[in-house]
Design an enzyme around this catalytic site. Sequence first.
Site, short mmCIF file in Angstrom:
data_model
loop_
_atom_site.label_atom_id
_atom_site.label_comp_id
_atom_site.label_asym_id
_atom_site.label_seq_id
_atom_site.Cartn_x
_atom_site.Cartn_y
_atom_site.Cartn_z
N GLY A 25 18.40 -16.13 9.85
CA GLY A 25 18.82 -14.81 9.39
C GLY A 25 19.24 -14.82 7.93
N PRO A 29 16.06 -16.42 -2.26
CG PRO A 29 17.38 -16.33 -4.19
CD PRO A 29 17.31 -16.97 -2.82
CB ALA A 30 10.53 -14.86 -2.77
N GLY A 32 12.31 -19.85 -7.36
CA GLY A 32 13.45 -20.66 -7.83
C GLY A 32 13.06 -21.45 -9.05
CG LEU A 33 14.61 -23.53 -13.19
CD1 LEU A 33 13.63 -22.74 -14.08
CD2 LEU A 33 15.89 -23.81 -13.97
N GLY A 34 12.58 -25.07 -10.67
CA GLY A 34 12.48 -26.51 -10.42
C GLY A 34 13.34 -27.25 -11.43
CG ASP A 62 13.46 -27.79 -5.57
OD1 ASP A 62 13.51 -27.65 -4.33
OD2 ASP A 62 12.99 -28.80 -6.12
CE LYS A 95 13.30 -31.16 -3.26
NZ LYS A 95 13.50 -31.05 -4.71
CG HIS A 126 12.41 -35.95 -2.32
ND1 HIS A 126 13.21 -35.98 -3.43
CD2 HIS A 126 11.25 -35.39 -2.73
CE1 HIS A 126 12.56 -35.47 -4.46
NE2 HIS A 126 11.37 -35.11 -4.06
N1 NAP Z 1 9.45 -31.96 -2.92
C1 NAP Z 1 8.78 -32.70 -3.77
O1 NAP Z 1 8.37 -33.83 -3.48
C2 NAP Z 1 8.48 -32.17 -5.14
C3 NAP Z 1 7.43 -32.74 -5.88
C4 NAP Z 1 7.17 -32.23 -7.16
C5 NAP Z 1 7.93 -31.18 -7.66
N2 NAP Z 1 8.97 -30.66 -6.93
C6 NAP Z 1 9.80 -29.54 -7.44
O2 NAP Z 1 8.93 -28.53 -7.91
C7 NAP Z 1 9.27 -28.18 -9.26
C8 NAP Z 1 8.06 -27.66 -9.98
O3 NAP Z 1 7.01 -28.62 -10.05
P1 NAP Z 1 6.56 -29.24 -11.44
O4 NAP Z 1 7.71 -29.24 -12.36
O5 NAP Z 1 5.90 -30.55 -11.17
O6 NAP Z 1 5.36 -28.30 -11.90
P2 NAP Z 1 5.14 -26.76 -12.34
O7 NAP Z 1 6.34 -25.95 -12.10
O8 NAP Z 1 3.85 -26.36 -11.72
O9 NAP Z 1 4.85 -26.92 -13.90
C9 NAP Z 1 5.89 -27.13 -14.84
C10 NAP Z 1 5.26 -27.19 -16.24
O10 NAP Z 1 4.67 -25.93 -16.57
C11 NAP Z 1 5.13 -25.46 -17.84
N3 NAP Z 1 5.36 -24.00 -17.70
C12 NAP Z 1 6.27 -23.41 -16.87
N4 NAP Z 1 6.19 -22.07 -16.97
C13 NAP Z 1 5.23 -21.80 -17.87
C14 NAP Z 1 4.70 -20.59 -18.40
N5 NAP Z 1 5.15 -19.39 -17.99
N6 NAP Z 1 3.73 -20.66 -19.34
C15 NAP Z 1 3.25 -21.88 -19.73
N7 NAP Z 1 3.72 -23.06 -19.27
C16 NAP Z 1 4.69 -23.02 -18.35
C17 NAP Z 1 6.42 -26.20 -18.10
O11 NAP Z 1 6.60 -26.45 -19.46
P3 NAP Z 1 7.83 -25.79 -20.32
O12 NAP Z 1 9.07 -26.49 -19.87
O13 NAP Z 1 7.44 -26.07 -21.71
O14 NAP Z 1 7.81 -24.32 -19.98
C18 NAP Z 1 6.23 -27.53 -17.35
O15 NAP Z 1 5.58 -28.48 -18.17
C19 NAP Z 1 9.87 -29.48 -9.80
O16 NAP Z 1 10.61 -29.28 -10.99
C20 NAP Z 1 10.70 -29.92 -8.62
O17 NAP Z 1 11.92 -29.18 -8.57
C21 NAP Z 1 9.24 -31.13 -5.67
#
Ligand code: NAP
Length: 342
Positions: A25, A29-30, A32-34, A62, A95, A126
Amino acid sequence: MDAERNTDSPWVDPATIPQRKLYTGATMPAVGLGTFGSDHVTPAQVAEAVKGAAAVGYRHFDCASVYGNERDVGASLEAIQEGGVRREDLWVTSKVWNDRHNDVVASCRQSLADLRLNYLDLYLVHWPFPNFHPPHCDVTSRSPDAKPYIHADYMKTWRQMEELVDMGLARHIGTSNMTIPKLKLVLCDARIKPAVNEMELHPHFQQPEFFQFVVENGIQPIGYCPIGSPGRPERDRTPEDTAPTEDPVIVEIARRHGVHPAAICIKWAVQRGQTPIPFSVNPRNYFANLQAAAVDPLTEEEMGEIAKVDRNCRLIKGQVFLWKDGQTWEDLWDVNGEITPP
Ligand SMILES: NC(=O)c1ccc[n+]([C@@H]2O[C@H](COP(=O)([O-])OP(=O)(O)OC[C@H]3O[C@@H](n4cnc5c(N)ncnc54)[C@H](OP(=O)(O)O)[C@@H]3O)[C@@H](O)[C@H]2O)c1
């Protein structure tokens, strides 16, 4: 905080961000910030982005202990609350890392202390592999103690996750980097069902079957690498990888909407029903990503066009978790529909 806002600053009213309803329930938010700095963005930069993101309207963050920045992020979360955002309006995920599967409660308590919180909204396992490997190690690195997925062991970890809910340390618990056969077993044996499954999801890796399985089982999918992780570490790159932000269909839809292709990836994710967690430390980019979730939706036709660009291109392959010689990364992901035998 809202009352103190400088009305000239960019801002998306959090009330306009779509919300996901969990089986408990609760709402999340749909978008989030990684917070994974991919080994090259410093903890201080990530912490600054968390503060900046909250100021433009983000309420979902996240985190993970292995990202090595929870202490810095925690200082920002405290400042955000001191600035007037109520704890109950924030959604914070963390995680447990692979070397703490037998020590979940202590690991959660450490994240809570670092994040300066009394409880987490969501705590995830994780990875389903209890393998230690040193941070920043190469993909060819193998742990001599590496183990395959052993369901009985995972359930021992899951029992500790359930304890966190009983203790009030985590409101929800969930899985990450799972597959259908693994999750099926967990669903059979869990006392407290996973509320969320975090998985790689972007237009070039849509995982339609797994996505549907998750949704049909009343679990919310959170999508990581939602824009194809252009900043991911070298170790997570292979020559066959493709970039959704360079896909001609996405580029053309972006041109039509007058936004960056990244924003189209976010719109698609939110409208499809997953919760993307894009990473950015660039204020213009993280603002654009949040705004993408709130305004100017894609048409049904555009959603249909994007459904067709799937390339089954997994970017985070997890090679370091392989447990014996002669395996390929596909063995981690049960591509034949059965858990890969030990
Ligand atoms: N559960 C898991 O095992 C797992 C695995 C991987 C990731 N994650 C989580 O998911 C999050 C996101 O994944 P991710 O960081 O690998 O990849 P992502 O969010 O797909 O890509 C991030 C990259 O995209 C660039 N970017 C973001 N917004 C942009 C925009 N509007 N225009 C142009 N470039 C943009 C960012 O650069 P700038 O900073 O220059 O904008 C950064 O280099 C992670 O931070 C983490 O919290 C979880």
